[in-house]
Design an enzyme around this catalytic site. Structure first.
Site, PDB file in Angstrom:
ATOM      1  N   SER A  67     -55.651 -30.764 -58.276  1.00 19.65           N
ATOM      2  CA  SER A  67     -54.337 -30.996 -57.823  1.00 19.65           C
ATOM      3  C   SER A  67     -54.325 -32.653 -57.124  1.00 19.65           C
ATOM      4  O   SER A  67     -54.476 -33.396 -57.800  1.00 19.65           O
ATOM      5  CB  SER A  67     -53.918 -30.147 -56.797  1.00 19.65           C
ATOM      6  OG  SER A  67     -52.590 -30.264 -55.955  1.00 19.65           O
TER       7      SER A  67
ATOM      8  N   HIS B  46     -51.514 -30.455 -62.089  1.00 27.70           N
ATOM      9  CA  HIS B  46     -50.441 -29.424 -62.071  1.00 27.70           C
ATOM     10  C   HIS B  46     -49.317 -30.255 -61.131  1.00 27.70           C
ATOM     11  O   HIS B  46     -49.458 -31.220 -60.581  1.00 27.70           O
ATOM     12  CB  HIS B  46     -50.420 -28.140 -61.461  1.00 27.70           C
ATOM     13  CG  HIS B  46     -50.917 -28.013 -60.067  1.00 27.70           C
ATOM     14  ND1 HIS B  46     -51.244 -26.735 -59.284  1.00 27.70           N
ATOM     15  CD2 HIS B  46     -51.097 -28.885 -59.043  1.00 27.70           C
ATOM     16  CE1 HIS B  46     -51.639 -26.892 -58.151  1.00 27.70           C
ATOM     17  NE2 HIS B  46     -51.367 -28.462 -57.830  1.00 27.70           N
TER      18      HIS B  46
END
Length: 204
Positions: A102, A127
């Site tokens: 992330s 993501h």
């Protein structure tokens, strides 16, 4: 970065003026090594930012080495690190050990081009940004937050596309769901420049 629950090793240095004790992270800071370990929070980001600014003041022409082992976290906290990496004069070399997921992966990709590394068994995951905590309130407020989240998603994808040398469409597709990569796959994608088996394999 807090190590309150762990016994932090102490390093003793001897000089003509006697002995001096450093905790291991302060000693590594003298070698221009900065750690981000654990979630990206306001507190951990403030520590990283302070260390980056300090190292710039010590020597604005010498590289800084930013070691990342993080599952990600706050976007705003992560962007404060990102902006500082770009603001300061020294090149910031990034290295993933363990995982960079992330926001951790975003910061890994933001290192100086040619100086972004991962150790061979590292895991990298990209993501789209998430809403942390329960989002409640009036429908109009939820709509405002949704629009803001979409703007953040577009900005992060655009910046990561630039760092990876990819089209924005690639990032929009590849961050739609959790996308896990090995160190070699992250290199192929453009998130890093080299997988380091050992120090001897370092190429700058």
């Amino acid at each position: 970065m807090s190590f309150d629950n762990y016994l932090v090793p102490t390093v003793i240095e001897q000089s003509g003026r006697g002995e001096r004790a450093f905790d291991i992270y302060s000693r590594l800071l003298k070698e221009r090594i900065v750690f981000l370990v654990g979630p990206v929070t306001d507190e951990s980001a403030n520590l990283v930012v302070a260390q980056l600014l300090f190292l710039e003041s010590e020597n604005p022409d010498k590289d800084i080495f930013f070691y990342i082992n993080s599952p990600g976290g706050s976007v705003t906290a992560g962007m404060s690190i990102y902006d500082t990496m770009n603001f300061i004069k020294p090149d910031v070399s990034t290295l993933c050990l363990g995982q960079a997921a992330s926001m951790g992966a975003f910061l890994l990709s933001a290192g100086e081009k040619g100086k972004r590394f991962a150790l061979p068994n590292s895991r990298i995951m990209i993501h789209q940004p998430l809403i942390s905590g329960g989002l409640g309130g009036q429908a109009s407020d939820i709509e405002i937050h949704a629009r803001e989240l979409l703007k953040i998603k577009e900005k992060l994808n655009r910046l990561m596309a630039k760092h990876c040398g990819r089209d924005l469409a690639d990032l929009e597709r590849d961050t739609d769901r959790d996308n896990f990569m090995s160190a070699e796959e992250a290199k192929e994608y453009g998130l890093i420049d080299q997988v380091l088996e050992n120090r001897a394999s370092l190429q700058l």
